[in-house]
Design a protein around this motif. Sequence first.
Motif, PDB file in Angstrom:
ATOM      1  N   ALA A 188       1.089  -1.650   0.160  1.00  0.00           N
ATOM      2  CA  ALA A 188      -0.115   0.354  -0.158  1.00  0.00           C
ATOM      3  C   ALA A 188       0.916   1.276   0.195  1.00  0.00           C
ATOM      4  CB  ALA A 188      -1.078   0.688   1.380  1.00  0.00           C
ATOM      5  N   ASP A 189       1.881   1.465   0.518  1.00  0.00           N
ATOM      6  CA  ASP A 189       2.956   2.834   0.808  1.00  0.00           C
ATOM      7  C   ASP A 189       3.461   2.583  -0.650  1.00  0.00           C
ATOM      8  OD1 ASP A 189       2.580   2.933   3.261  1.00  0.00           O
ATOM      9  OD2 ASP A 189       4.304   1.467   3.967  1.00  0.00           O
ATOM     10  N   GLU A 190       3.889   1.972  -1.277  1.00  0.00           N
ATOM     11  CA  GLU A 190       4.254   2.109  -2.690  1.00  0.00           C
ATOM     12  C   GLU A 190       3.374   2.102  -4.013  1.00  0.00           C
ATOM     13  OE1 GLU A 190       8.294  -1.162  -2.883  1.00  0.00           O
ATOM     14  OE2 GLU A 190       5.950  -2.121  -4.012  1.00  0.00           O
ATOM     15  N   LEU A 191       1.842   1.776  -3.116  1.00  0.00           N
ATOM     16  CA  LEU A 191       1.198   2.750  -4.029  1.00  0.00           C
ATOM     17  C   LEU A 191       0.794   3.519  -3.784  1.00  0.00           C
ATOM     18  CD1 LEU A 191      -2.093   0.547  -4.798  1.00  0.00           C
ATOM     19  CD2 LEU A 191      -2.185   2.883  -5.187  1.00  0.00           C
ATOM     20  N   THR A 192       0.441   4.793  -2.861  1.00  0.00           N
ATOM     21  CA  THR A 192       0.186   5.822  -2.237  1.00  0.00           C
ATOM     22  C   THR A 192       1.642   6.855  -3.103  1.00  0.00           C
ATOM     23  OG1 THR A 192      -0.302   5.261  -0.439  1.00  0.00           O
ATOM     24  CG2 THR A 192      -0.548   6.829  -0.571  1.00  0.00           C
ATOM     25  N   VAL A 193       2.965   6.278  -2.882  1.00  0.00           N
ATOM     26  CA  VAL A 193       3.748   7.237  -2.973  1.00  0.00           C
ATOM     27  C   VAL A 193       3.851   7.509  -4.437  1.00  0.00           C
ATOM     28  CG1 VAL A 193       6.082   7.608  -3.603  1.00  0.00           C
ATOM     29  CG2 VAL A 193       5.410   6.865  -1.078  1.00  0.00           C
ATOM     30  N   ALA A 194       3.836   6.099  -5.545  1.00  0.00           N
ATOM     31  CA  ALA A 194       3.483   6.501  -7.152  1.00  0.00           C
ATOM     32  C   ALA A 194       1.851   7.342  -7.333  1.00  0.00           C
ATOM     33  CB  ALA A 194       3.426   5.132  -7.534  1.00  0.00           C
ATOM     34  N   TYR A 195       0.929   7.073  -6.788  1.00  0.00           N
ATOM     35  CA  TYR A 195      -0.117   7.493  -7.138  1.00  0.00           C
ATOM     36  C   TYR A 195      -0.321   8.766  -6.799  1.00  0.00           C
ATOM     37  CZ  TYR A 195      -5.481   9.802  -6.641  1.00  0.00           C
ATOM     38  OH  TYR A 195      -5.919   9.810  -7.507  1.00  0.00           O
ATOM     39  N   ASP A 196       0.471   9.947  -6.007  1.00  0.00           N
ATOM     40  CA  ASP A 196       0.598  11.035  -5.087  1.00  0.00           C
ATOM     41  C   ASP A 196       1.525  11.697  -6.521  1.00  0.00           C
ATOM     42  OD1 ASP A 196      -0.795  10.847  -3.330  1.00  0.00           O
ATOM     43  OD2 ASP A 196       0.762  10.125  -1.629  1.00  0.00           O
ATOM     44  N   ALA A 197       2.894  10.393  -7.136  1.00  0.00           N
ATOM     45  CA  ALA A 197       4.203  11.107  -8.034  1.00  0.00           C
ATOM     46  C   ALA A 197       3.271  11.175  -9.323  1.00  0.00           C
ATOM     47  CB  ALA A 197       4.830  10.031  -7.979  1.00  0.00           C
ATOM     48  N   LEU A 198       1.926  10.484  -9.982  1.00  0.00           N
ATOM     49  CA  LEU A 198       1.106  10.472 -10.634  1.00  0.00           C
ATOM     50  C   LEU A 198      -0.053  11.809 -10.510  1.00  0.00           C
ATOM     51  CD1 LEU A 198      -0.023   6.785 -11.321  1.00  0.00           C
ATOM     52  CD2 LEU A 198       1.484   7.879 -12.837  1.00  0.00           C
ATOM     53  N   ASN A 199      -0.507  12.022  -9.488  1.00  0.00           N
ATOM     54  CA  ASN A 199      -1.423  12.691  -9.696  1.00  0.00           C
ATOM     55  C   ASN A 199      -0.960  14.422  -9.344  1.00  0.00           C
ATOM     56  OD1 ASN A 199      -4.518  13.281  -9.136  1.00  0.00           O
ATOM     57  ND2 ASN A 199      -4.772  13.384  -7.085  1.00  0.00           N
ATOM     58  N   ARG A 200       0.633  15.073  -9.604  1.00  0.00           N
ATOM     59  CA  ARG A 200       1.260  15.477  -8.622  1.00  0.00           C
ATOM     60  C   ARG A 200       1.339  16.361 -10.045  1.00  0.00           C
ATOM     61  NH1 ARG A 200       4.325  14.272  -5.160  1.00  0.00           N
ATOM     62  NH2 ARG A 200       5.892  14.034  -6.018  1.00  0.00           N
ATOM     63  N   GLU A 201       2.159  15.389 -10.791  1.00  0.00           N
ATOM     64  CA  GLU A 201       2.582  15.174 -12.281  1.00  0.00           C
ATOM     65  C   GLU A 201       1.691  15.716 -13.244  1.00  0.00           C
ATOM     66  OE1 GLU A 201       5.770  16.817 -11.869  1.00  0.00           O
ATOM     67  OE2 GLU A 201       6.349  16.145 -10.101  1.00  0.00           O
ATOM     68  N   LEU A 202       0.822  14.682 -13.494  1.00  0.00           N
ATOM     69  CA  LEU A 202       0.620  14.932 -14.634  1.00  0.00           C
ATOM     70  C   LEU A 202      -1.494  15.050 -14.699  1.00  0.00           C
ATOM     71  CD1 LEU A 202       0.725  10.672 -15.587  1.00  0.00           C
ATOM     72  CD2 LEU A 202       2.082  12.331 -15.873  1.00  0.00           C
ATOM     73  N   GLY A 203      -1.293  15.441 -12.986  1.00  0.00           N
ATOM     74  CA  GLY A 203      -2.843  16.313 -12.792  1.00  0.00           C
ATOM     75  C   GLY A 203      -4.016  15.248 -13.869  1.00  0.00           C
ATOM     76  N   ILE A 204      -4.128  14.017 -13.452  1.00  0.00           N
ATOM     77  CA  ILE A 204      -5.185  12.806 -13.256  1.00  0.00           C
ATOM     78  C   ILE A 204      -6.327  13.614 -12.370  1.00  0.00           C
ATOM     79  CG2 ILE A 204      -5.377  10.800 -12.608  1.00  0.00           C
ATOM     80  CD1 ILE A 204      -3.338   9.979 -11.938  1.00  0.00           C
ATOM     81  N   PRO A 205      -7.389  13.638 -13.589  1.00  0.00           N
ATOM     82  CA  PRO A 205      -8.790  14.324 -12.742  1.00  0.00           C
ATOM     83  C   PRO A 205     -10.246  13.407 -12.581  1.00  0.00           C
ATOM     84  CG  PRO A 205      -8.673  13.558 -14.790  1.00  0.00           C
ATOM     85  CD  PRO A 205      -7.751  13.273 -15.021  1.00  0.00           C
ATOM     86  N   THR A 206      -9.286  13.133 -11.063  1.00  0.00           N
ATOM     87  CA  THR A 206      -9.869  12.854 -10.336  1.00  0.00           C
ATOM     88  C   THR A 206     -10.146  13.656  -8.895  1.00  0.00           C
ATOM     89  OG1 THR A 206      -7.938  12.722  -8.727  1.00  0.00           O
ATOM     90  CG2 THR A 206      -9.039  10.824 -10.476  1.00  0.00           C
TER      91      THR A 206
END
Length: 297
Positions: A188-206
């Motif tokens: 779960a920690d690896e998933l959270t870190v990766a998702y934060d990076a995706l959301n921060r850098e790519l601007g996922i519309p969620t």
Amino acid sequence: MATFNSSGFCPECDGRLRTSGTETICEDCGLISAEDAIDRGPEWRSFDGDDTDRRRTGAPLTRSRHDRGLSTKIGYGSSSGYSSRLTGRKRRQIARLRREHNRARIATKADRNQVYGFTEIKRVNARLSLPDSAREQACALFKSAQSEGLLQGRSIEGFAAAAIYATCRTRSTPRTIDEIAAVARADADELTVAYDALNRELGIPTGPIDPTQYLPRYASKLDLETAVERRAREHATALLQDGLIGGRNPSGVAAACLYKAANEREEWSTITQAAAADVADVAPVTIRSTVTTLKER
């Protein structure tokens, strides 16, 4: 469209013959005197619905493969096929060719990482019973993250799981982080870190997750009736309208609304707080807290 055949008459009754589709039929007795099953239409096909695009072979392109499905593959064949008749020397030669061909298909380390990430996305997507369109979208998101250099120093498995999680959120088919981590090769920690990076850098519309999106799946797991799910949806909608679920786990809110609805009437199937908490993977205190909020509103 039917056309008359000028080659002769019916061999049975001397009636007139006409051609309809692929068959030559007698107008009088109905005898089928000849049949032409050959397709006289165009031998090309179009995948984009454009008749001028005359691509004759191959499957449509897919974003779930690093080469978009353009490369070929040397197969292994079956025990009854040509490969079973090869001599030992020829068989070793084919094996070497197959190995070198696979190496040529994956030329760089970036391609190798992409193949590994796409394979992990495909596996997790199948374990979660998500549609193929979700896999395509997750692979495209993973490739975008790789193009932006987000994978450096981070877990490939984590980004594969995060791509699935982000795709589920954008498609309104949410899965919790714990649900994805349970079948992924990342925690779960690896998933959270990766998702934060995706959301921060790519601007996922969620946006915030709607608790009502969890209700059908949780109601099915708890074996609850449709009336209970409908009543739970009313509870969840009321909490949303009153702004009372800020900071709460939406999965826990959905489970609490099901618990509250199931225990409102004696004729409905009742459930315990522990059962509701277990299906949402939250603590029972989360269920009690949300039920208290429902009673106080």
